[in-house]
Scaffold this active site. Sequence first.
Site, PDB file in Angstrom:
ATOM      1  N   THR A   6       4.243   2.359   5.937  1.00 55.27           N
ATOM      2  CA  THR A   6       2.850   1.915   5.909  1.00 55.27           C
ATOM      3  C   THR A   6       2.082   2.786   6.879  1.00 55.27           C
ATOM      4  O   THR A   6       2.584   3.113   7.946  1.00 55.27           O
ATOM      5  CB  THR A   6       2.698   0.433   6.323  1.00 55.27           C
ATOM      6  N   ARG A  63       1.165  -5.278  -6.319  1.00 47.86           N
ATOM      7  CA  ARG A  63       1.353  -6.553  -5.615  1.00 47.86           C
ATOM      8  C   ARG A  63       1.819  -7.569  -6.660  1.00 47.86           C
ATOM      9  O   ARG A  63       1.447  -7.499  -7.823  1.00 47.86           O
ATOM     10  CB  ARG A  63       0.047  -7.011  -4.958  1.00 47.86           C
ATOM     11  N   ASP A 100      -0.256   2.015   8.682  1.00 43.08           N
ATOM     12  CA  ASP A 100      -0.785   1.268   9.828  1.00 43.08           C
ATOM     13  C   ASP A 100       0.116   1.270  11.051  1.00 43.08           C
ATOM     14  O   ASP A 100      -0.335   0.947  12.144  1.00 43.08           O
ATOM     15  CB  ASP A 100      -1.047  -0.186   9.415  1.00 43.08           C
ATOM     16  N   ASP A 113       2.273  -0.833  11.947  1.00 44.57           N
ATOM     17  CA  ASP A 113       2.230  -2.159  12.571  1.00 44.57           C
ATOM     18  C   ASP A 113       3.526  -2.936  12.359  1.00 44.57           C
ATOM     19  O   ASP A 113       3.517  -4.165  12.278  1.00 44.57           O
ATOM     20  CB  ASP A 113       1.039  -2.962  12.039  1.00 44.57           C
ATOM     21  N   ARG A 143      -6.356  -3.380  10.141  1.00 51.40           N
ATOM     22  CA  ARG A 143      -6.884  -4.731  10.216  1.00 51.40           C
ATOM     23  C   ARG A 143      -6.406  -5.436  11.478  1.00 51.40           C
ATOM     24  O   ARG A 143      -7.181  -6.037  12.200  1.00 51.40           O
ATOM     25  CB  ARG A 143      -6.441  -5.539   8.983  1.00 51.40           C
ATOM     26  N   GLY A 198       0.834  -1.199   0.000  1.00 45.38           N
ATOM     27  CA  GLY A 198       0.000   0.000   0.000  1.00 45.38           C
ATOM     28  C   GLY A 198       0.865   1.245   0.000  1.00 45.38           C
ATOM     29  O   GLY A 198       1.914   1.274   0.639  1.00 45.38           O
TER      30      GLY A 198
END
Lengths: 322, 322, 322, 322
Positions: free
Chosen positions: B128, B75, B130, B132, B174, B14
């Site tokens: 990213t 991807r 996120d 994470d 997520r 992403g």
Amino acid sequence: MDKVKHIALLTSGGDAPGMNAAVRAVVRRALYEGLEVSGVYHGFRGLIEGSFQKMELHSVADIVHRGGTVLRTARSEEFKTEEGQNMALENLKKANIDALVVIGGDGSFNGAKALTDKGFPTIGIPATIDNDIAGTDVTLGFDTAVNTVVEAVDKIRDTATAHERTFVVEVMGRDSGYIAMAAGVAGGAESILIPEQEVNYDDVCMRLERGYKRGKVHSIIMVAEGVASGYEVAYQIKKRTGMDTRITVLGHIQRGGTPTAKDRILGARFGAKAVDLLLQGQKGVMVGIKGDEIVTHSLSEVLSTKKDIKKELVDLANILSI
Amino acid sequence: MDKVKHIALLTSGGDAPGMNAAVRAVVRRALYEGLEVSGVYHGFRGLIEGSFQKMELHSVADIVHRGGTVLRTARSEEFKTEEGQNMALENLKKANIDALVVIGGDGSFNGAKALTDKGFPTIGIPATIDNDIAGTDVTLGFDTAVNTVVEAVDKIRDTATAHERTFVVEVMGRDSGYIAMAAGVAGGAESILIPEQEVNYDDVCMRLERGYKRGKVHSIIMVAEGVASGYEVAYQIKKRTGMDTRITVLGHIQRGGTPTAKDRILGARFGAKAVDLLLQGQKGVMVGIKGDEIVTHSLSEVLSTKKDIKKELVDLANILSI
Amino acid sequence: MDKVKHIALLTSGGDAPGMNAAVRAVVRRALYEGLEVSGVYHGFRGLIEGSFQKMELHSVADIVHRGGTVLRTARSEEFKTEEGQNMALENLKKANIDALVVIGGDGSFNGAKALTDKGFPTIGIPATIDNDIAGTDVTLGFDTAVNTVVEAVDKIRDTATAHERTFVVEVMGRDSGYIAMAAGVAGGAESILIPEQEVNYDDVCMRLERGYKRGKVHSIIMVAEGVASGYEVAYQIKKRTGMDTRITVLGHIQRGGTPTAKDRILGARFGAKAVDLLLQGQKGVMVGIKGDEIVTHSLSEVLSTKKDIKKELVDLANILSI
Amino acid sequence: MDKVKHIALLTSGGDAPGMNAAVRAVVRRALYEGLEVSGVYHGFRGLIEGSFQKMELHSVADIVHRGGTVLRTARSEEFKTEEGQNMALENLKKANIDALVVIGGDGSFNGAKALTDKGFPTIGIPATIDNDIAGTDVTLGFDTAVNTVVEAVDKIRDTATAHERTFVVEVMGRDSGYIAMAAGVAGGAESILIPEQEVNYDDVCMRLERGYKRGKVHSIIMVAEGVASGYEVAYQIKKRTGMDTRITVLGHIQRGGTPTAKDRILGARFGAKAVDLLLQGQKGVMVGIKGDEIVTHSLSEVLSTKKDIKKELVDLANILSI
């Protein structure tokens, strides 16, 4: 009719950026003219409940740049009844209020008209992000909402370009494609789907495929919620082309935010004019803007006219997205 | 191993704001040291397809402030196979490339590690929204994403206040609640639901009702997509309290946009350090930031560690939203 | 000392975005712990004048996103005198206040220390856009100010590119180059002049001319006000190269504006920690952030230490602007 | 005259946000009609130097949201001479160009008119942040510039409120008070000084003192640079009232930045119309907007008419700032 001495104002329906600028202008213009001013909280519900508060100069200090509405807004089923309206009139009378400024959209103007029909002077100020009110080139809040959508599209385009994907962006507009059309042209969308035109998915797909053949690495399809959901549009594209798309539903961020300069100035002009009209003894009219001039139309006329979308913009959108 | 003379770089997974700042820094730092630099387009797919382009100083002019990634991202299922990886290595060899900088998230680091395991030097830059990824306090793009969400919440609060309603805002994440937690604290959310904690809808409802009793006129519930959809949260609240809420799913706008100052500086520091590490002969490591210092960890360690959310922030969120 | 039961808080010195987030956190954390809280208006002047106001949960509702400070700020010459300080202590005593949280910069901490030296417990929260306070990686307001400058530089670059001109941008920072350095790196400035380094106009001009030879069509020189005015820098460049430049002095827009997510979270963490420290019986200390951890230092230590600028950033700026 | 087959376009004078949207629309509208299109770099200087470049659909991809102008702009003394103009005409002829679209302000239209007077068809698109061109309600770039100023004023107001001070904000406008007036009304300024009105410092001071008596804690005085510098205004206030004020000169940030939705749409409409006019065989005219309709006027008329500021806005400013 005697000269107006005490006016009230309320905001009603969905909130729109610039409502506070209009509230400020009504209050300051009225105080400047020596009138008394009362704010009504929670729209028409507040009329029924008698939620009035006296407004002073400082009541509207430092609000010109705020989204939402300091007077709050609400929907009122009760006001749609004869009984509710009579209660409202009684409360207005008890508070010695002579006239009412209603800031809102179509539904709100139905309420304003009902009061005027019963002899109570009202003036309407068109405020809704949808721009779907006749009698004015633009409504209060529309410019800010379009800029909010365009900023979101600019962000989405970053991702669309990075991934070379097609994005479907669903924006507000149940019966009106104004936001979709303006934001689509400004945001460089490849296709713009609006309720005022029959949707043609084959054309959408033809444009998409033509673009990709020509080397376009990403596409944005803008759709007004009144046409179809973003998910439906994605499904129709997938069915015809096999192409996967990503969907974004912009939702409530379109309503809020600091108003643009234009919406603040429009709110100021509308608000000041509403007070002028009451001082001139007018009632049952809506202020609007035509070109760069403030105009007025009767609420009946406004409510019975459907606003059309500008053909020039529709054609322009098609040409620019080749 | 001989000294590195020609490096390549790619962005993968992403997109995240600040990727371009990192690309710029890698290119300029490398050119400053007299290295040759090649950009790989479309992430790992570009390695397999041999989409390399020589980068000069001007290739990265005027990109520091742009969202997305000028190298594009994609991807690649093929790269997950032995065959794909070998083709990539062959292409790198043919182009005389000695080392590779991989800008992306977890999945991208698996790819980088695979190459290093086969003897080809790689360095990872964590990017990213996120946040994470273990081994770094923050990832590239996180600060911008949180600010984007907070701006959206500021807009939604205007409407929430005007209508005195409760809004459920669904944000990305997520497996990770970092965005929800940071944006929730910064945006003054009443409840914040994250995957790292078991969700307790009774507690959410208790807080809502306590707030309303105390005179709070609006509430915002922030939920990371990994916990539940905004619709599910709304349903659970309705079931328990009868209260109607409005739902906003922020979606893809969270990925894009002009990077914040912090993400641009972080990208610059990460990018410069990645080149330094290659010049020192290192490989298979990720750069990260710990406090205000740039640190490094092996990709294996990074990939096998789960990052926990800061307990202090969770407690703070509870206290501030009373 | 008895346990703290009633705390006061004030903001002092130049305003900084995030002060309101800190005020909110102090108030809510304290109320959560059952303490009484009073806000002091107009900084130390308010202590002397006894401008105290009881703070409730709703006193700090809807302020987390606002720039400036709801408690106002002012400079007080009187408080620098023994007499002024005694009057302040008397007022605090009369109001049954046990401890004071001071949100501000260096000057404000001198005031806090004076009270603590006289036996009255104080805690400092570092808030200044200049980031020139030791004992904390960053001060409250710095992140927002840097982003404001970077946004301005992005705008100026549009014009610089269109006209192919060199722009000199003067930013705040009398003794500290933090804003100039961070915004310069993030904004892609060609040269960055800071008080921590001797200015070398020959080097600035060499870089400018090298860039133009290489085809750069515009350049931005960032200068902290403590080095020289933008006009002086323009003069020095003109003298050496004959080149005309344009000058922008960013001025007061650097202080205000909606705080970034980071400054809101930092304000929240600082505010909550300040209350915790008072509950633990601490005094005469400042909260700060080191890496991602909240730390504390004595006010004496903070006031006697000069904060240095990070060498890594300075080098990075030189490399990236080739 | 034969039908136009190949058009050129240039941007000239100060850059204005929305110029790129106009460039994009001219190019796409022309290509849609099967015309050939050439971009001229560096305004009229580029005509003399023959800096032409063929424009394709992709030449204008992803520029609609960028400030500045991809065609660059410059001032050309040489083009003001007969010789320069002849050289330009020769270059246009050599390149088989039949017509020229000039995007810029007054000075640029003088250039366009000179070419048309010599028989070469030109169309003008009014683009300047100053909005000082007759024949159009607004010029391209004005809306963005006003919003930029209003955002700056919102930031300054945070600080003005926190410190309870008066700020003088100097904005662009040598001969025109449009920016000052619009931004002043939208930003809630207490006094607005414009070149179209004689400045009355006694009145400014009277309003300031009246406000402070009434409890206003801060004031903003907006002044167009054509009236006086911010420093002069501060001096005049100090002389009369003894009051210290702070001064901010907004400078070049007013020119740049991402264009608003309105400026992007206006650029699109102006650009498309300019091509239509050339296809209809028109020349020596400027496109403009009157209300919501695109209109045209001859360049001679435009250049000989002075645009007045709207009286309604001036009065409104006075009423709202009581």
